[in-house]
Design a protein around this motif. Structure first.
Motif, short mmCIF file in Angstrom:
data_model
loop_
_atom_site.label_atom_id
_atom_site.label_comp_id
_atom_site.label_asym_id
_atom_site.label_seq_id
_atom_site.Cartn_x
_atom_site.Cartn_y
_atom_site.Cartn_z
N SER A 15 23.91 -4.98 12.70
CA SER A 15 25.15 -5.67 13.03
C SER A 15 25.08 -7.09 12.51
N VAL A 17 27.01 -9.41 13.85
CA VAL A 17 27.42 -10.26 14.96
C VAL A 17 26.21 -10.98 15.54
N THR A 82 28.64 2.49 19.15
CA THR A 82 29.79 2.36 18.24
C THR A 82 30.94 3.30 18.59
N LYS A 87 34.31 -0.14 20.17
CA LYS A 87 35.11 -0.70 19.07
C LYS A 87 36.29 -1.50 19.61
N ARG A 88 36.87 -1.01 20.72
CA ARG A 88 38.02 -1.69 21.31
C ARG A 88 37.62 -2.95 22.08
N CYS A 90 35.47 -4.95 20.91
CA CYS A 90 35.51 -5.84 19.74
C CYS A 90 34.77 -7.16 19.97
N GLN A 92 33.11 -8.85 18.01
CA GLN A 92 32.99 -9.67 16.79
C GLN A 92 33.55 -11.07 16.96
N ASP A 93 34.55 -11.22 17.84
CA ASP A 93 35.14 -12.55 18.01
C ASP A 93 34.78 -13.19 19.35
N GLU A 213 39.97 -1.56 25.76
CA GLU A 213 40.92 -2.68 25.79
C GLU A 213 40.92 -3.38 27.14
N ARG A 216 37.78 -5.49 27.46
CA ARG A 216 37.96 -6.72 26.69
C ARG A 216 38.89 -7.69 27.43
N LYS A 220 37.80 -11.45 28.36
CA LYS A 220 38.47 -12.59 27.73
C LYS A 220 39.25 -13.42 28.76
#
Length: 255
Positions: A15, A17, A82, A87-88, A90, A92-93, A213, A216, A220
Motif C-alpha cells: 500500500s 498509504v 481489500t 474500499k468504501r 477509503c 487514502q485521504d 460508507e 467512514r 470522519k
C-alpha cells in the motif's frame, strides 16, 4: 462509541498509504501458531478446507509457508484487507487524526488474529470460522475464539462509552458470547435494505457498500452518539424511522 466490522477474504501485501503509527495485534502469538498449524496442510487440503478454487488454495499455501519469514511484510489491517467495505472506508485521504481516532474506535474481526485494531500489522492469509484444527481438539475457530475474545471486546466497548455499532456480518457474532455482549453494552445494528414491489429486500452488494460508507461517516464526523447515525445518507439510503427499533436502525432505499 465503538464500531465493529468484519474482516475481508481478499487482501494485499502493499500500500502507498502512510500511517502515523502502527500496532501489534493483541493475539499475535495465537495468530502465528494458527498460521503454523495451517502450513501443515497441502494446497489440495486447503482447497477442500477453505472451499476455494485451486489457484486461491495454492496462493494461501504459499502464504502460510512464508508466514513467519522476515521477507513477508505486514500491513496495517485497515490497508491489508481489500473487500468492498474497506474500499468504501477509503483510508487514502485519512488525516493523522483520523487514523488515531479509528485506531481507538474501530475493531475488525479475524479468524486468524481474533480481534484487530485498524493499524495493527498483519500478514496475508485466508481462514474460515468453521475450520477445525487438530491442535484445537476439533473445535471450530468460532468456538476457539469465543472464550478469549468476549471479555476483551466488552472491555474495549466500555472504554469508549459502552455503545457498539455493529456493522459486521451476522456470522461474526459467533466469535463471541453475543448474549453477554448485549447484556453488558448497548448494541446498535444498522440494516440497509431496498424497497422492491412494496417489500424490503436485502441486496448484499449494497449492504457491504453502506457498511463501509457508514464506517467512514462515523470516523470522519467523530460520531459518538448512536442517535447521530440517523443523519447518515448515502446514494439515497436514509434512516427509516417507521421500520427501525431502538437496537436496529433501518436505512432504506426506494428502487
Amino acid at each position: 462509541m465503538m464500531t465493529f466490522i468484519s474482516c475481508a477474504k481478499t487482501m494485499t501485501d502493499h500500500s502507498k498509504v502512510e500511517v502515523p503509527t502502527t500496532g501489534t495485534p493483541q493475539f499475535q502469538a495465537e495468530a502465528i501458531q494458527h498460521a503454523l498449524d495451517m502450513s501443515r496442510f497441502s494446497a489440495e487440503e486447503l482447497e477442500r478446507l477453505l472451499r476455494v478454487n485451486s489457484k486461491i488454495a495454492a496462493e494461501n499455501y504459499l502464504r502460510f509457508q512464508d508466514f513467519c519469514s522476515e521477507a513477508n511484510k505486514a500491513l496495517p489491517a485497515l490497508l491489508a484487507y481489500t473487500g468492498i467495505v474497506f474500499k468504501r472506508i477509503c483510508p487514502q485521504d485519512f488525516t493523522a487524526e483520523d487514523f488515531q481516532y479509528v485506531q481507538d474506535h474501530l475493531r475488525i474481526t479475524s479468524f486468524l488474529y481474533g480481534l484487530l485494531r485498524p493499524l495493527d500489522l498483519i500478514k496475508n492469509y485466508r481462514l474460515e470460522g468453521d475450520v477445525r484444527l487438530p491442535e484445537h481438539e476439533g473445535i471450530s475457530m468460532f468456538d476457539y475464539w469465543k472464550p478469549i475474545l468476549t471479555d476483551e471486546f466488552i472491555k474495549s466497548i466500555k472504554a469508549q462509552g459502552g455503545t457498539l455499532v455493529n456493522l459486521a456480518s451476522n456470522e461474526m457474532k459467533d466469535l463471541f458470547d453475543w448474549k453477554r455482549i448485549e447484556q453488558q453494552v448497548r448494541v446498535i445494528t444498522p440494516e440497509f435494505q431496498v424497497w422492491k414491489k412494496g417489500k424490503l429486500t436485502t441486496v448484499v452488494i449494497y449492504t457491504k457498500m453502506c457498511r463501509g460508507e457508514m464506517t467512514r461517516y462515523i470516523i470522519k464526523n467523530r460520531i459518538e452518539k448512536p442517535e447521530e447515525l440517523k443523519s447518515f445518507n448515502w446514494e439515497g439510503f436514509c434512516f427509516d424511522a417507521e421500520h427501525s427499533t431502538e437496537s436496529q436502525y433501518l436505512f432504506s432505499l426506494l428502487s
